[in-house]
Motif scaffolding. Structure first.
Motif, mmCIF file in Angstrom:
data_model
loop_
_atom_site.group_PDB
_atom_site.id
_atom_site.type_symbol
_atom_site.label_atom_id
_atom_site.label_comp_id
_atom_site.label_asym_id
_atom_site.label_seq_id
_atom_site.Cartn_x
_atom_site.Cartn_y
_atom_site.Cartn_z
ATOM 1 N N GLY A 31 12.048 -20.543 -24.366
ATOM 2 C CA GLY A 31 11.178 -20.579 -25.523
ATOM 3 C C GLY A 31 11.497 -19.487 -26.521
ATOM 4 N N VAL A 32 10.779 -19.507 -27.623
ATOM 5 C CA VAL A 32 10.893 -18.485 -28.662
ATOM 6 C C VAL A 32 9.521 -17.874 -28.869
ATOM 7 C CG1 VAL A 32 12.860 -19.554 -29.800
ATOM 8 C CG2 VAL A 32 10.557 -20.216 -30.495
ATOM 9 N N LYS A 33 9.495 -16.613 -29.294
ATOM 10 C CA LYS A 33 8.229 -15.905 -29.484
ATOM 11 C C LYS A 33 8.361 -14.919 -30.630
ATOM 12 C CE LYS A 33 7.252 -13.015 -26.112
ATOM 13 N NZ LYS A 33 7.145 -12.381 -24.780
ATOM 14 N N ALA A 34 7.240 -14.590 -31.264
ATOM 15 C CA ALA A 34 7.227 -13.618 -32.355
ATOM 16 C C ALA A 34 5.845 -12.989 -32.439
ATOM 17 C CB ALA A 34 7.609 -14.265 -33.685
ATOM 18 N N GLY A 35 5.821 -11.750 -32.917
ATOM 19 C CA GLY A 35 4.556 -11.037 -33.037
ATOM 20 C C GLY A 35 4.798 -9.626 -33.515
ATOM 21 N N LEU A 36 4.068 -8.680 -32.956
ATOM 22 C CA LEU A 36 4.198 -7.298 -33.430
ATOM 23 C C LEU A 36 4.072 -6.303 -32.283
ATOM 24 C CD1 LEU A 36 1.129 -5.879 -33.533
ATOM 25 C CD2 LEU A 36 0.891 -7.394 -35.483
ATOM 26 N N ASN A 37 4.659 -5.151 -32.520
ATOM 27 C CA ASN A 37 4.487 -3.966 -31.688
ATOM 28 C C ASN A 37 3.547 -2.994 -32.394
ATOM 29 O OD1 ASN A 37 6.333 -4.720 -29.669
ATOM 30 N ND2 ASN A 37 8.039 -3.721 -30.700
ATOM 31 N N VAL A 38 2.712 -2.339 -31.641
ATOM 32 C CA VAL A 38 1.993 -1.156 -32.118
ATOM 33 C C VAL A 38 2.466 -0.014 -31.228
ATOM 34 C CG1 VAL A 38 -0.220 -0.053 -32.492
ATOM 35 C CG2 VAL A 38 0.027 -2.505 -32.907
ATOM 36 N N SER A 39 3.283 0.859 -31.796
ATOM 37 C CA SER A 39 3.990 1.857 -30.981
ATOM 38 C C SER A 39 3.617 3.277 -31.370
ATOM 39 C CB SER A 39 5.503 1.661 -31.116
ATOM 40 O OG SER A 39 5.891 1.775 -32.471
ATOM 41 N N ASN A 40 3.930 4.168 -30.463
ATOM 42 C CA ASN A 40 3.730 5.587 -30.687
ATOM 43 C C ASN A 40 4.740 6.316 -29.809
ATOM 44 O OD1 ASN A 40 2.681 8.081 -31.479
ATOM 45 N ND2 ASN A 40 0.570 7.356 -31.377
ATOM 46 N N VAL A 41 4.689 7.613 -29.793
ATOM 47 C CA VAL A 41 5.600 8.409 -28.976
ATOM 48 C C VAL A 41 4.823 9.525 -28.296
ATOM 49 C CG1 VAL A 41 7.660 7.973 -30.360
ATOM 50 C CG2 VAL A 41 6.180 9.887 -30.943
ATOM 51 N N TRP A 42 5.404 10.027 -27.241
ATOM 52 C CA TRP A 42 4.907 11.260 -26.637
ATOM 53 C C TRP A 42 6.103 12.165 -26.405
ATOM 54 C CZ3 TRP A 42 6.324 12.302 -21.455
ATOM 55 C CH2 TRP A 42 6.914 11.229 -20.772
ATOM 56 N N ASP A 43 5.884 13.451 -26.602
ATOM 57 C CA ASP A 43 6.981 14.417 -26.527
ATOM 58 C C ASP A 43 7.248 14.804 -25.088
ATOM 59 O OD1 ASP A 43 8.915 16.281 -27.485
ATOM 60 O OD2 ASP A 43 7.460 17.864 -27.158
ATOM 61 N N SER A 44 8.508 14.695 -24.664
ATOM 62 C CA SER A 44 8.866 14.941 -23.267
ATOM 63 C C SER A 44 8.798 16.408 -22.883
ATOM 64 C CB SER A 44 10.278 14.405 -22.995
ATOM 65 O OG SER A 44 11.212 15.057 -23.830
ATOM 66 N N GLU A 45 8.691 17.317 -23.852
ATOM 67 C CA GLU A 45 8.631 18.743 -23.535
ATOM 68 C C GLU A 45 7.322 19.373 -23.984
ATOM 69 O OE1 GLU A 45 12.107 20.941 -24.537
ATOM 70 O OE2 GLU A 45 13.467 19.308 -24.011
ATOM 71 N N GLY A 46 6.335 18.527 -24.297
ATOM 72 C CA GLY A 46 5.004 19.043 -24.601
ATOM 73 C C GLY A 46 4.894 19.761 -25.914
ATOM 74 N N GLN A 47 5.771 19.478 -26.863
ATOM 75 C CA GLN A 47 5.703 20.141 -28.163
ATOM 76 C C GLN A 47 4.440 19.710 -28.901
ATOM 77 O OE1 GLN A 47 9.022 19.360 -30.636
ATOM 78 N NE2 GLN A 47 8.235 20.468 -32.414
ATOM 79 N N THR A 193 14.106 18.087 -33.108
ATOM 80 C CA THR A 193 12.807 17.800 -32.521
ATOM 81 C C THR A 193 11.998 16.938 -33.489
ATOM 82 O OG1 THR A 193 11.953 19.834 -33.463
ATOM 83 C CG2 THR A 193 12.795 19.924 -31.215
ATOM 84 N N PRO A 194 10.945 16.248 -33.049
ATOM 85 C CA PRO A 194 10.420 16.264 -31.693
ATOM 86 C C PRO A 194 11.214 15.398 -30.729
ATOM 87 C CG PRO A 194 9.147 14.746 -33.004
ATOM 88 C CD PRO A 194 10.122 15.411 -33.941
ATOM 89 N N ARG A 195 11.329 15.852 -29.518
ATOM 90 C CA ARG A 195 11.934 15.051 -28.454
ATOM 91 C C ARG A 195 10.881 14.049 -28.003
ATOM 92 N NH1 ARG A 195 12.415 20.171 -28.545
ATOM 93 N NH2 ARG A 195 10.351 20.221 -27.591
ATOM 94 N N TYR A 196 11.174 12.787 -28.035
ATOM 95 C CA TYR A 196 10.109 11.826 -27.807
ATOM 96 C C TYR A 196 10.578 10.671 -26.929
ATOM 97 C CZ TYR A 196 12.437 8.569 -30.924
ATOM 98 O OH TYR A 196 13.361 7.718 -31.473
ATOM 99 N N LYS A 197 9.598 9.973 -26.376
ATOM 100 C CA LYS A 197 9.822 8.712 -25.685
ATOM 101 C C LYS A 197 8.890 7.674 -26.309
ATOM 102 C CE LYS A 197 10.933 10.918 -21.256
ATOM 103 N NZ LYS A 197 10.553 11.072 -19.833
ATOM 104 N N ASN A 198 9.405 6.473 -26.505
ATOM 105 C CA ASN A 198 8.581 5.412 -27.082
ATOM 106 C C ASN A 198 7.584 4.874 -26.056
ATOM 107 O OD1 ASN A 198 9.890 5.072 -29.743
ATOM 108 N ND2 ASN A 198 11.663 4.452 -28.533
ATOM 109 N N ARG A 199 6.446 4.478 -26.544
ATOM 110 C CA ARG A 199 5.486 3.703 -25.764
ATOM 111 C C ARG A 199 4.835 2.719 -26.736
ATOM 112 N NH1 ARG A 199 1.155 8.597 -24.540
ATOM 113 N NH2 ARG A 199 0.602 9.063 -26.711
ATOM 114 N N TRP A 200 4.500 1.522 -26.269
ATOM 115 C CA TRP A 200 4.064 0.511 -27.212
ATOM 116 C C TRP A 200 3.196 -0.547 -26.544
ATOM 117 C CZ3 TRP A 200 8.769 1.109 -25.063
ATOM 118 C CH2 TRP A 200 9.300 0.036 -24.349
ATOM 119 N N LEU A 201 2.378 -1.180 -27.374
ATOM 120 C CA LEU A 201 1.655 -2.394 -27.029
ATOM 121 C C LEU A 201 2.260 -3.526 -27.848
ATOM 122 C CD1 LEU A 201 -2.022 -1.088 -27.063
ATOM 123 C CD2 LEU A 201 -0.561 -1.459 -25.057
#
Length: 209
Positions: A31-47, A193-201
């Motif tokens: 199948g095919v799908k489409a929509g959106l991400n709502v994303s943010n980041v968190w810093d891996s070194e606590g900055q 910086t910032p050193r970050y990792k993505n996280r998303w819904l």
């Protein structure tokens, strides 16, 4: 009377088998799908860095490979925009920052199918960074930076994890996902910086074809 009971039992058994064979959970599909991400980041070194969520596009193709009625395998290939917005103070002047990163995401998900209308998925995800755009605003000035996938200071190959649910309504699939990167964005360790990792819904609507 005994023969009548036996005949009824045979028809009932045939009906149960036929219904089980018609169960869509046991059928492969794409199948095919489409929509959106709502994303943010968190810093891996606590900055100390304030980040706000950012919306972006998500869409692509998916497949469903049954392993019996209850279990299955669901690979996907998606174009996925992630990023964040941030703000702060630099030398007494307020600034804002927005990043949009465009990835090819390949989630490899285990399906758990407790009912025909509901599928639970969980698994690892590989992401490849295609393009990144930064917009830095100080006062009335905007600075725009764009990077392609040849930038050695940005990690292009990222592994993460996803989990979520699919609601199946005939050929329509409404999907919700939660995901996060297991690796930060630094390539050779010299990126700023910032050193970050993505996280998303993620919320998408798909069609099985």
């Amino acid at each position: 009377m005994k023969k009548y009971i036996i005949i009824c039992a045979m028809f009932l058994s045939v009906g149960i088998v036929a219904k089980a064979q018609d169960d869509p959970r046991e059928k492969a599909s794409i199948g095919v799908k489409a929509g959106l991400n709502v994303s943010n980041v968190w810093d891996s070194e606590g900055q100390d860095f304030d980040a706000d969520p950012k919306a972006g596009f998500a869409g692509g193709v998916f497949g469903s490979i049954p392993i019996g009625m209850i279990l299955g395998f669901q690979p996907e290939v998606l174009i996925s925009q992630k990023g964040f917005r941030g703000s702060g103070t630099l030398l007494g002047t307020d600034y804002s920052f927005a990043r949009t990163s465009t990835y090819i995401d390949v989630p490899l998900q285990l399906q758990i199918k407790p009912a025909q209308f509901l599928t639970i998925v969980v698994g690892p995800q590989y992401s490849f960074l295609m393009h990144q755009k930064n917009v830095f605003t100080v006062g009335q000035s905007n600075i725009v930076q764009e990077f392609d996938n040849e930038n050695d200071q940005i990690r292009k190959n990222i592994f993460g994890a996803v989990t979520g649910v699919d609601v199946n309504i005939s050929h329509i699939v409404i999907s919700g996902r939660m995901g996060w990167d297991m690796l930060n964005n630094n390539g050779d360790g010299t990126s700023t910086t910032p050193r970050y990792k993505n996280r998303w819904l993620q919320l998408t609507v798909g069609v099985k074809i």
